[in-house]
Design an enzyme around this catalytic site. Structure first.
Site, mmCIF file in Angstrom:
data_model
loop_
_atom_site.group_PDB
_atom_site.id
_atom_site.type_symbol
_atom_site.label_atom_id
_atom_site.label_comp_id
_atom_site.label_asym_id
_atom_site.label_seq_id
_atom_site.Cartn_x
_atom_site.Cartn_y
_atom_site.Cartn_z
ATOM 1 C CG HIS A 1 -0.922 -9.137 -18.722
ATOM 2 N ND1 HIS A 1 -0.788 -10.032 -18.445
ATOM 3 C CD2 HIS A 1 0.012 -8.505 -17.927
ATOM 4 C CE1 HIS A 1 -0.304 -10.708 -17.074
ATOM 5 N NE2 HIS A 1 0.028 -9.563 -16.753
ATOM 6 C CB SER B 1 2.726 -9.580 -14.319
ATOM 7 O OG SER B 1 1.638 -9.680 -13.686
ATOM 8 C CG ASP C 1 -1.684 -13.196 -19.111
ATOM 9 O OD1 ASP C 1 -2.007 -12.551 -19.601
ATOM 10 O OD2 ASP C 1 -0.570 -13.588 -18.641
#
Ligand SMILES: *[C@@H]1O[C@H](CO)[C@@H](O)[C@H](O)[C@H]1NC(C)=O
Ligand SMILES: *[C@@H]1O[C@H](CO)[C@@H](O)[C@H](O)[C@H]1NC(C)=O
Ligand SMILES: *[C@@H]1O[C@H](CO)[C@@H](O)[C@H](O)[C@H]1NC(C)=O
Ligand SMILES: *[C@@H]1O[C@H](CO)[C@@H](O)[C@H](O)[C@H]1NC(C)=O
Ligand SMILES: *[C@@H]1O[C@H](CO)[C@@H](O)[C@H](O)[C@H]1NC(C)=O
Length: 779
Positions: free
Chosen positions: A220, A564, A147
């Site tokens: 994220h 995600s 990530d």
């Protein structure tokens, strides 16, 4: 013959340009498995000798190399000319040579593709702590994530009261910009970053846009990591107090490891877009396997589908599965078009996204007395009075093209005409938060984001910088009709409140990618769905919740939507199952999750799509995950690494170079014969007989009866229809005969169009329902 001179001139002019563009390209040269008897140094030398065989000099070969993959994956990434790549692909031992590709994180805050949305709810997936207790909350299981890094100071990652780092862990805590070894702890036990490929593609990292370390600027990675295994943190909420409560990852005591592979794209006027390069991801997966992770969670994909041997995630995951690591990936946010699902290799768990049983309701009140329901998590509210309401098209600059009039793209609104008004903007083309910023810039006081038809009724909420609301397609049309019906349109947006009772859920998110698999239709994809709409999780304090330059807010928790977010839910659940059943294979754990998944919502009605229509397995796979049931599934469909190799043989791969210990049989099984917990038959002509093997993981003595709901236009027969087990661990094989019916009407409906059904093994006590979806298209 005469050649047109203009043409040759053009070619001559263009040629130098074209070649300079393609000359310095990174390629991955993939050799499959290691033969097992080589030292790391010998492997490097071997890679070097391949490179040297196409390069001018020793120096050339050394300087062109980016990565030597030497743990589980055998291969290297290097800068090659196309002809050098071509030469290498013909060499003995080389499985594939493929170009570096740019992948992206699967959140919807990146540019929205015109898609539908439809939310589903998480109905108390973790409500029974029995599961968590049994799994010791994931203790001693290690989940690695590829990530954008993570924010170590988040409360979700404190290690108070945690036991020691699992002994088998071999990973490192790689230091860098604002990140030292004390940032890893007994919660996030490892952190690495990979950007050789990124810097080759984009030049040196701009250190004002990201940290040269595992530290997360984007947010994220912090978000997904805390979804997998964040600690329980009480009394948290988003800005404005939304979703107040206890934040917790799926497996709160699991150990986590971050492999940072995604970086911001430079020279863009937003910091939203990011990229993750093939060669960096492959290096990360090779390390993760070596480091000792049990589960890999990868919320990354590319818009264009690639064959398995050209796809770093598929290649990496194949090596992972050989090491019995479970790889969980996002299905993509490229819905609602068919064939939009990504990460479809059958050794990966492919996760689509659905809604939670929670909404952030706010109303748009119109001057005509109508009160329309929308959703928002903006922390700002309007003063209670009526405001003039306009659609963006009415106040757009004259030069804005007609088809973009209502979209509130940056710079499109005229400040003179927006002042003091609530502005209606159509969703799509650009980010939702940027539409809010444009309305603010132009002096508007409030924002309504309305779905265009493609987004259906599905709403992704955002922490806007001004009073705002978001409405589904039907309400958007009502608002537009009202605006167009009067020259004195007025509106007010009520403050939003979190509602988590009585909400029908889950429904599928409109953006979620849809099957069938564009790579191999004989494996039904996606596999399963989990919450991915409006998920609150930990955030990076290195950037604002909207990531816009004008936003200076810093938050600890933030909302995101996307596959995600659903992927790490399944990774967390898989970690719990690994803790409960340490000897189960990755396929058995996937089977347990899939065969126990739910196809009904919390009102006992079929799960719907973003338009309220009944959803099908190309949206949700086997259904919505039910971790508690998955812990005790009764039967599992197991599969080994060799089974996946046989599957590769069946779809035409010649595996002579992949592995030293395996040869494709002359007559491999059919692709649909892979022992998968679902069935897909893409081109049914006449009759197909396939078979499956189930392993009894329930009580010693048990009897299972088969139940079938055949897809329209075919008959499905299971033989034997009853399975008797004497012992736990016993395996039974059965056949499934799928036959095209000769019914005119049914044939008409089913021809070239997928129809869906299922079969279930139900035990005589009614404890277990082991359900498998079937997708069939008649040729
Ligand atoms: C690591 O960085 C923190 C500040 O973020 C500092 O307080 C700490 O002393 C550093 N530790 C080491 C081992 O350098
Ligand atoms: C959470 O809030 C409640 C009520 O305001 C309070 O009683 C409790 O102590 C808080 N818990 C924590 C861990 O801060
Ligand atoms: C985005 O803009 C294009 C034109 O460039 C238009 O055709 C398309 O419908 C727009 N998409 C959405 C979701 O509004
Ligand atoms: C199943 O049978 C084996 C012996 O065959 C026994 O050891 C085991 O305890 C039994 N399991 C259960 C759940 O009864
Ligand atoms: C199961 O047990 C029954 C009777 O106890 C026996 O007849 C049968 O052969 C056994 N089946 C298997 C597969 O062991």
């Amino acid at each position: 013959m005469e050649e047109p001179p203009v043409f040759s001139l053009l070619v001559l002019l263009l040629l130098p340009l074209l070649t300079s563009c393609v000359e310095n390209q990174v390629y991955i040269v993939y050799f499959g498995e290691h033969s097992g008897d080589k030292t790391l140094h010998e492997i490097e030398e071997n890679h070097h000798s391949y490179l040297l065989s196409v390069k001018e000099s020793e120096e050339d070969a050394r300087s062109s190399l980016l990565y030597s993959y030497k743990h589980s994956i055998n291969g290297f990434a290097a800068v090659l000319k196309p002809e050098e790549a071509e030469k290498l692909s013909g060499r003995k031992g080389v499985v594939s040579v493929f170009k570096s590709t740019k992948y992206t994180l699967h959140t919807t805050r990146s540019w929205e593709f015109a898609g539908l949305e439809d939310p589903s709810n998480e109905y108390n997936a973790y409500d029974k702590d029995v599961l968590l207790v049994k799994a010791q909350f994931g203790r001693d299981v290690i989940v690695g994530l590829l990530d954008s890094g993570y924010w170590p100071e988040s409360q979700s990652f404190v290690d108070t009261g945690l036991g020691p780092v699992p002994k088998r862990w071999k990973g490192i805590c790689q230091t860098g910009n604002q990140f030292n070894t004390s940032h890893c702890n007994r919660k996030v036990i490892g952190a690495h970053y990979y950007l050789k490929g990124y810097e080759k593609a984009y030049g040196a990292l701009d250190r004002t846009r990201d940290y040269f370390s595992p530290l997360d600027k984007d947010g994220h990675g912090t978000h997904t990591t805390s979804i997998v295994g964040g600690r329980r943190v009480h009394n948290v909420s988003a800005l404005g107090g939304f979703a107040y409560g206890t934040a917790s990852g799926g497996a709160p005591l699991v150990s986590l490891a971050m492999y940072k592979v995604c970086w911001p794209i430079p020279d863009r006027d937003n910091k939203i877009e990011n990229t993750c390069l093939s060669e960096d991801m492959l290096a990360a997966i090779d390390d993760a396997i070596e480091d000792g992770v049990d589960v890999l969670s990868i919320s990354i994909g590319a818009y264009d589908p690639t064959p398995y041997d050209q796809n770093p995630i598929a290649v990496g995951a194949l090596h992972a599965v050989k090491n019995n690591i479970i790889t969980v990936c996002s299905a993509g946010n490229y819905g609602p078009a068919p064939y939009s699902v990504r990460n479809t290799a059958p050794w990966i768990i492919t996760v689509s996204a659905s809604s939670l049983d929670r909404m952030f309701l706010a109303a748009v009140e119109l001057g005509n007395g109508e009160k329309l329901q929308g959703e928002t998590v903006t922390p700002y509210n309007l003063e209670r009075k009526w405001y003039p309401l306009v659609r963006a098209g009415q106040i757009a600059h004259p030069e804005v093209p007609k088809y973009l009039l209502d979209q509130c793209l940056p710079g499109s609104l005229s400040s003179d005409k927006a002042k003091g008004k609530i502005v209606f903007c159509l969703r799509g083309n650009g980010t939702r938060v940027a539409k809010g910023a444009e309305v603010m810039r132009a002096g508007g006081v409030g924002l309504i984001v309305g779905n265009s038809e493609a987004f259906g009724e599905d709403i992704s909420v955002d922490s806007h910088l001004l009073p705002a609301n978001a409405v589904g397609y039907q309400n958007a049309m009502k608002i537009l009709d009202y605006i167009d019906s009067t020259n004195n349109a007025m509106a007010y947006i009520t403050p939003a409140k979190t509602v988590s009772h009585g909400i029908t859920a889950p429904h599928m998110a409109g953006f979620t990618s849809v099957g069938p698999s564009p790579v191999s239709e004989a494996v039904l994809k996606p596999d399963i769905t989990a919450p991915g709409l409006n998920i609150l999780a930990a955030w990076s304090e290195g950037d604002s919740p909207t990531k816009m330059d004008l936003d200076h807010r810093v938050v600890k928790y933030n909302f995101l939507s996307g596959t995600s977010m659903s992927c790490p839910h399944i990774a967390g659940a898989a970690a719990l199952l690994r803790a409960i059943h340490p000897t189960w294979s990755s396929a058995a754990i996937r089977s347990a999750l899939m065969t126990t998944a739910a196809v009904l919502n919390n009102k006992d009605k079929p799960i719907t799509d973003a338009f309220g229509n009944e959803a099908n397995p190309f949206l949700f796979g086997s259904g919505h995950f039910m971790p508690k049931q998955a812990a005790d599934p009764g039967l599992v469909y197991d599969a080994s690494y060799e089974d996946y190799l046989l599957y590769l043989c069946s779809i035409g791969y010649n595996l002579k170079d992949l592995t030293p210990n395996f040869r494709c049989p002359t007559n491999p099984p059919a692709p649909h014969d892979l022992n998968y917990p679902s069935i897909a038959i893409p081109q049914l002509q006449g009759t197909v007989v396939t078979y499956r093997t189930v392993t009894n993981v329930g009580s010693n003595r048990s009897v299972y009866y088969s139940l079938v709901k055949a897809p329209l236009g075919v008959s499905v027969n299971i033989y034997p229809p009853i399975l008797y087990f004497n012992e736990s661990g016993e395996k039974k094989t059965f056949t499934i005969t799928i036959q095209a019916e000769n019914l005119e009407g049914a044939y008409y409906f089913a021809k070239n169009k997928y129809q869906f059904g299922w079969y279930t093994w139900r035990d005589s006590f009614g404890t277990y329902n082991v359900r498998s979806p079937i997708a069939v298209a008649l040729a």
